[in-house]
Design a protein around this motif. Structure first.
Motif, PDB file in Angstrom:
ATOM      1  N   MET A 276      59.687 -47.330-143.780  1.00  0.00           N
ATOM      2  CA  MET A 276      59.015 -46.221-143.561  1.00  0.00           C
ATOM      3  C   MET A 276      60.346 -44.927-142.366  1.00  0.00           C
ATOM      4  O   MET A 276      59.702 -43.885-142.707  1.00  0.00           O
ATOM      5  N   ASN A 277      61.491 -45.389-142.629  1.00  0.00           N
ATOM      6  CA  ASN A 277      62.095 -44.483-141.987  1.00  0.00           C
ATOM      7  C   ASN A 277      61.945 -44.495-140.857  1.00  0.00           C
ATOM      8  O   ASN A 277      62.535 -43.293-140.186  1.00  0.00           O
ATOM      9  N   TRP A 278      61.306 -45.418-139.431  1.00  0.00           N
ATOM     10  CA  TRP A 278      61.438 -45.491-138.293  1.00  0.00           C
ATOM     11  C   TRP A 278      62.576 -45.337-138.516  1.00  0.00           C
ATOM     12  O   TRP A 278      63.392 -46.829-137.965  1.00  0.00           O
ATOM     13  N   PRO A 279      63.130 -45.304-137.208  1.00  0.00           N
ATOM     14  CA  PRO A 279      64.690 -45.492-136.163  1.00  0.00           C
ATOM     15  C   PRO A 279      64.954 -46.839-136.143  1.00  0.00           C
ATOM     16  O   PRO A 279      63.433 -47.243-135.274  1.00  0.00           O
ATOM     17  N   LEU A 280      65.466 -46.914-135.327  1.00  0.00           N
ATOM     18  CA  LEU A 280      65.948 -48.396-134.766  1.00  0.00           C
ATOM     19  C   LEU A 280      64.876 -48.536-133.496  1.00  0.00           C
ATOM     20  O   LEU A 280      64.759 -49.479-132.712  1.00  0.00           O
ATOM     21  N   ALA A 281      65.255 -47.952-132.486  1.00  0.00           N
ATOM     22  CA  ALA A 281      64.932 -47.201-131.195  1.00  0.00           C
ATOM     23  C   ALA A 281      63.895 -47.688-130.938  1.00  0.00           C
ATOM     24  O   ALA A 281      62.907 -48.070-130.217  1.00  0.00           O
ATOM     25  N   LEU A 282      63.268 -47.196-132.514  1.00  0.00           N
ATOM     26  CA  LEU A 282      61.581 -47.021-132.449  1.00  0.00           C
ATOM     27  C   LEU A 282      61.220 -48.858-132.853  1.00  0.00           C
ATOM     28  O   LEU A 282      59.690 -49.392-132.462  1.00  0.00           O
TER      29      LEU A 282
ATOM     30  N   TRP B  52      72.643 -55.429-139.306  1.00  0.00           N
ATOM     31  CA  TRP B  52      73.720 -55.610-138.312  1.00  0.00           C
ATOM     32  C   TRP B  52      73.228 -54.237-136.854  1.00  0.00           C
ATOM     33  O   TRP B  52      74.429 -54.216-136.311  1.00  0.00           O
ATOM     34  N   PHE B  53      72.207 -54.369-137.234  1.00  0.00           N
ATOM     35  CA  PHE B  53      72.321 -52.302-136.133  1.00  0.00           C
ATOM     36  C   PHE B  53      72.905 -51.791-136.637  1.00  0.00           C
ATOM     37  O   PHE B  53      73.750 -50.326-135.878  1.00  0.00           O
ATOM     38  N   GLY B  54      73.511 -51.396-137.799  1.00  0.00           N
ATOM     39  CA  GLY B  54      74.498 -50.770-138.128  1.00  0.00           C
ATOM     40  C   GLY B  54      75.829 -50.800-138.099  1.00  0.00           C
ATOM     41  O   GLY B  54      77.002 -50.055-138.560  1.00  0.00           O
ATOM     42  N   LEU B  55      76.468 -52.033-137.264  1.00  0.00           N
ATOM     43  CA  LEU B  55      77.267 -52.411-136.799  1.00  0.00           C
ATOM     44  C   LEU B  55      77.855 -53.610-137.785  1.00  0.00           C
ATOM     45  O   LEU B  55      78.165 -53.159-139.101  1.00  0.00           O
TER      46      LEU B  55
ATOM     47  N   ALA C 261      80.500 -57.595-135.313  1.00  0.00           N
ATOM     48  CA  ALA C 261      80.189 -57.379-134.398  1.00  0.00           C
ATOM     49  C   ALA C 261      78.013 -56.946-134.345  1.00  0.00           C
ATOM     50  O   ALA C 261      78.087 -57.578-133.466  1.00  0.00           O
ATOM     51  N   GLY C 262      77.716 -57.349-135.366  1.00  0.00           N
ATOM     52  CA  GLY C 262      76.200 -57.399-135.616  1.00  0.00           C
ATOM     53  C   GLY C 262      75.993 -59.373-134.802  1.00  0.00           C
ATOM     54  O   GLY C 262      75.244 -58.888-134.510  1.00  0.00           O
ATOM     55  N   GLN C 263      76.753 -59.491-134.755  1.00  0.00           N
ATOM     56  CA  GLN C 263      76.837 -61.839-135.030  1.00  0.00           C
ATOM     57  C   GLN C 263      77.196 -61.419-134.204  1.00  0.00           C
ATOM     58  O   GLN C 263      76.146 -62.287-133.033  1.00  0.00           O
ATOM     59  N   TRP C 264      78.127 -60.916-133.331  1.00  0.00           N
ATOM     60  CA  TRP C 264      78.199 -60.919-131.819  1.00  0.00           C
ATOM     61  C   TRP C 264      77.634 -60.831-130.819  1.00  0.00           C
ATOM     62  O   TRP C 264      76.797 -60.983-129.601  1.00  0.00           O
ATOM     63  N   THR C 265      76.421 -59.430-131.037  1.00  0.00           N
ATOM     64  CA  THR C 265      75.534 -58.351-130.566  1.00  0.00           C
ATOM     65  C   THR C 265      74.115 -59.742-130.501  1.00  0.00           C
ATOM     66  O   THR C 265      73.387 -59.472-129.568  1.00  0.00           O
ATOM     67  N   LEU C 266      74.006 -60.209-131.685  1.00  0.00           N
ATOM     68  CA  LEU C 266      73.329 -60.817-131.712  1.00  0.00           C
ATOM     69  C   LEU C 266      73.107 -62.616-130.065  1.00  0.00           C
ATOM     70  O   LEU C 266      71.744 -62.556-129.617  1.00  0.00           O
ATOM     71  N   ILE C 267      73.915 -62.972-130.487  1.00  0.00           N
ATOM     72  CA  ILE C 267      74.172 -64.071-129.961  1.00  0.00           C
ATOM     73  C   ILE C 267      74.776 -63.934-128.257  1.00  0.00           C
ATOM     74  O   ILE C 267      73.951 -64.546-127.709  1.00  0.00           O
ATOM     75  N   ILE C 268      75.743 -62.242-128.142  1.00  0.00           N
ATOM     76  CA  ILE C 268      74.962 -62.138-126.547  1.00  0.00           C
ATOM     77  C   ILE C 268      73.362 -61.893-126.322  1.00  0.00           C
ATOM     78  O   ILE C 268      73.619 -62.412-125.000  1.00  0.00           O
ATOM     79  N   ILE C 269      72.627 -60.916-126.729  1.00  0.00           N
ATOM     80  CA  ILE C 269      71.145 -61.183-126.745  1.00  0.00           C
ATOM     81  C   ILE C 269      71.081 -62.067-126.273  1.00  0.00           C
ATOM     82  O   ILE C 269      70.367 -62.389-125.006  1.00  0.00           O
ATOM     83  N   ALA C 270      70.900 -63.045-126.951  1.00  0.00           N
ATOM     84  CA  ALA C 270      70.100 -64.364-126.677  1.00  0.00           C
ATOM     85  C   ALA C 270      70.851 -64.978-125.136  1.00  0.00           C
ATOM     86  O   ALA C 270      70.151 -65.546-124.778  1.00  0.00           O
ATOM     87  N   LEU C 271      71.567 -65.387-125.044  1.00  0.00           N
ATOM     88  CA  LEU C 271      72.546 -65.912-124.087  1.00  0.00           C
ATOM     89  C   LEU C 271      72.457 -65.081-122.838  1.00  0.00           C
ATOM     90  O   LEU C 271      71.637 -65.611-121.393  1.00  0.00           O
ATOM     91  N   LEU C 272      72.554 -63.780-123.083  1.00  0.00           N
ATOM     92  CA  LEU C 272      71.920 -62.785-121.511  1.00  0.00           C
ATOM     93  C   LEU C 272      70.927 -63.209-121.373  1.00  0.00           C
ATOM     94  O   LEU C 272      70.149 -63.433-120.075  1.00  0.00           O
TER      95      LEU C 272
ATOM     96  N   VAL D  16      65.131 -60.041-138.641  1.00  0.00           N
ATOM     97  CA  VAL D  16      65.711 -58.864-139.370  1.00  0.00           C
ATOM     98  C   VAL D  16      66.933 -58.245-139.990  1.00  0.00           C
ATOM     99  O   VAL D  16      67.211 -58.403-140.696  1.00  0.00           O
ATOM    100  N   ALA D  17      67.758 -58.530-138.911  1.00  0.00           N
ATOM    101  CA  ALA D  17      69.010 -57.224-138.218  1.00  0.00           C
ATOM    102  C   ALA D  17      69.875 -58.676-139.069  1.00  0.00           C
ATOM    103  O   ALA D  17      70.980 -57.701-139.540  1.00  0.00           O
ATOM    104  N   GLN D  18      69.988 -59.605-140.027  1.00  0.00           N
ATOM    105  CA  GLN D  18      70.984 -60.623-140.403  1.00  0.00           C
ATOM    106  C   GLN D  18      70.692 -60.480-141.695  1.00  0.00           C
ATOM    107  O   GLN D  18      71.439 -60.922-142.430  1.00  0.00           O
ATOM    108  N   SER D  19      69.910 -59.764-142.416  1.00  0.00           N
ATOM    109  CA  SER D  19      69.717 -59.635-143.932  1.00  0.00           C
ATOM    110  C   SER D  19      68.934 -58.475-144.424  1.00  0.00           C
ATOM    111  O   SER D  19      68.295 -57.880-143.704  1.00  0.00           O
ATOM    112  N   PRO D  20      69.183 -57.848-145.711  1.00  0.00           N
ATOM    113  CA  PRO D  20      69.502 -56.685-146.544  1.00  0.00           C
ATOM    114  C   PRO D  20      67.231 -56.735-146.928  1.00  0.00           C
ATOM    115  O   PRO D  20      67.035 -55.732-147.173  1.00  0.00           O
ATOM    116  N   GLN D  21      66.890 -58.181-146.429  1.00  0.00           N
ATOM    117  CA  GLN D  21      65.566 -58.092-147.013  1.00  0.00           C
ATOM    118  C   GLN D  21      64.732 -58.765-145.807  1.00  0.00           C
ATOM    119  O   GLN D  21      65.624 -59.734-145.387  1.00  0.00           O
TER     120      GLN D  21
END
Length: 309
Positions: A81-87, A146-149, A153-164, A222-227
């Motif tokens: 519905m075109n909500w921004p990722l920040a929401l 991949w959050f637009g990355l 970069a998206g893969q490392w972002t997900l791994i870092i989020i989980a580890l943090l 969700v960020a790991q796939s186009p569907q």
């Protein structure tokens, strides 16, 4: 050493498995497949941290797989519905927290058994989602994957989020009073109440936090796939509970830590790719995982009996 025997033994088993793979199947350590494995397990680690808190508090939540599916679909629909990722991200977390609050209210407020409550909500969320979506996948717009990355970069972002998140929660459980309250309630709720702790509030808060973490993990998925697959959370509850039990968290509550959960998850996650690289039939995966879980439960039971004596 004796206090952390379970965690150390699981770490040793993981080390032996990795050493064996280095000798027998060195292709296991190719960078991209290994990065993909860690990326796939990042949302599972987030959910496992939440379920560890619930079990340490002497409760159980088997509805996390259904919650995961609902949050994933809702996040996908909002994004379409075109909500921004920040929401979309806080909305997914809020939806998960709301479902966790339902479980918490029934368990802590009405004092119903958590296994019964979460079994009911598991079926309710899953069948409700099946009725609404009829198995139809949700197509995501550009900029969500991949959050637009870039993919790397998206893969490392997900791994870092989980580890943090793992580090933060592990430190909070050890050093913050709120974390110690969970251990106290899981060890003896009545003794915790006499000490000035409110067990029902702790239980309710734990379920809400569990749901919020599921919402975060769903967005990471969700960020790991186009569907978005409406059945993406199927079997997740068994996987995370297995990782928690293997990692040394006592199913009877009051004991365990998140570092052990991390190692336990890695051990179970390595089984499937290890079998693939060793050219072993895939149906052995569940059997081996089941054997690992059984050994962990038996070891915990023997340790408990030894303490009672």
């Amino acid at each position: 050493m004796k206090r952390h025997f379970r965690e150390l033994s699981v770490a040793l088993a993981l080390g032996l498995l990795l050493f064996f793979l280095a000798v027998a199947a060195p292709t296991f350590y190719q960078p991209q497949p290994l990065l993909s494995l860690l990326t796939r397990e990042a949302p599972t680690l987030v959910v496992a941290c939440g379920i560890a808190l619930v079990i340490i508090g002497r409760q159980i939540d088997i509805s996390v797989g259904s919650q995961f599916s609902v949050c994933s679909v809702c996040a996908g629909l909002l994004a379409s519905m075109n909500w921004p990722l920040a929401l979309v991200l806080p909305a997914s977390v809020a939806i998960g927290a709301l479902m966790g609050a339902v479980n918490g209210a029934l368990v802590a407020g009405l004092r119903l058994p958590s296994i019964v409550v979460t079994l009911a909500t598991m079926v309710t969320w899953r069948e409700g989602l099946r009725w609404l979506r009829q198995g139809v996948w949700v197509d995501l717009p550009n900029g969500i994957q991949w959050f637009g990355l870039s993919q790397a970069a998206g893969q490392w972002t997900l791994i870092i989020i989980a580890l943090l998140l793992l580090v933060f929660m592990a430190l909070a459980m050890k050093h913050l009073s709120a974390g110690r309250f969970v251990y106290a309630v899981g060890s003896d709720a009545e003794a915790a109440r006499l000490a000035g702790i409110r067990p029902r509030l702790v239980t309710f808060t734990t379920f809400v936090l569990m749901g919020a973490l599921v919402g975060l993990a769903a967005m990471m998925n969700v960020a790991q796939s186009p569907q978005v697959d409406p059945n993406s959370g199927t079997g997740l509850e068994l996987k995370v509970i297995a990782a928690v039990v293997v990692g040394g968290v006592a199913i009877s509550g009051g004991r365990g830590n998140l570092w052990g959960v991390f190692v336990g998850l890695l051990l179970l996650a390595c089984v499937s790719p290890a079998l693939t690289h060793l050219h072993v039939e895939a149906y052995w995966e569940k059997a081996i995982q089941g054997a690992i879980i059984l050994l962990a439960v038996v070891a915990d039971g023997l340790r408990s009996r030894k303490k009672e004596r």
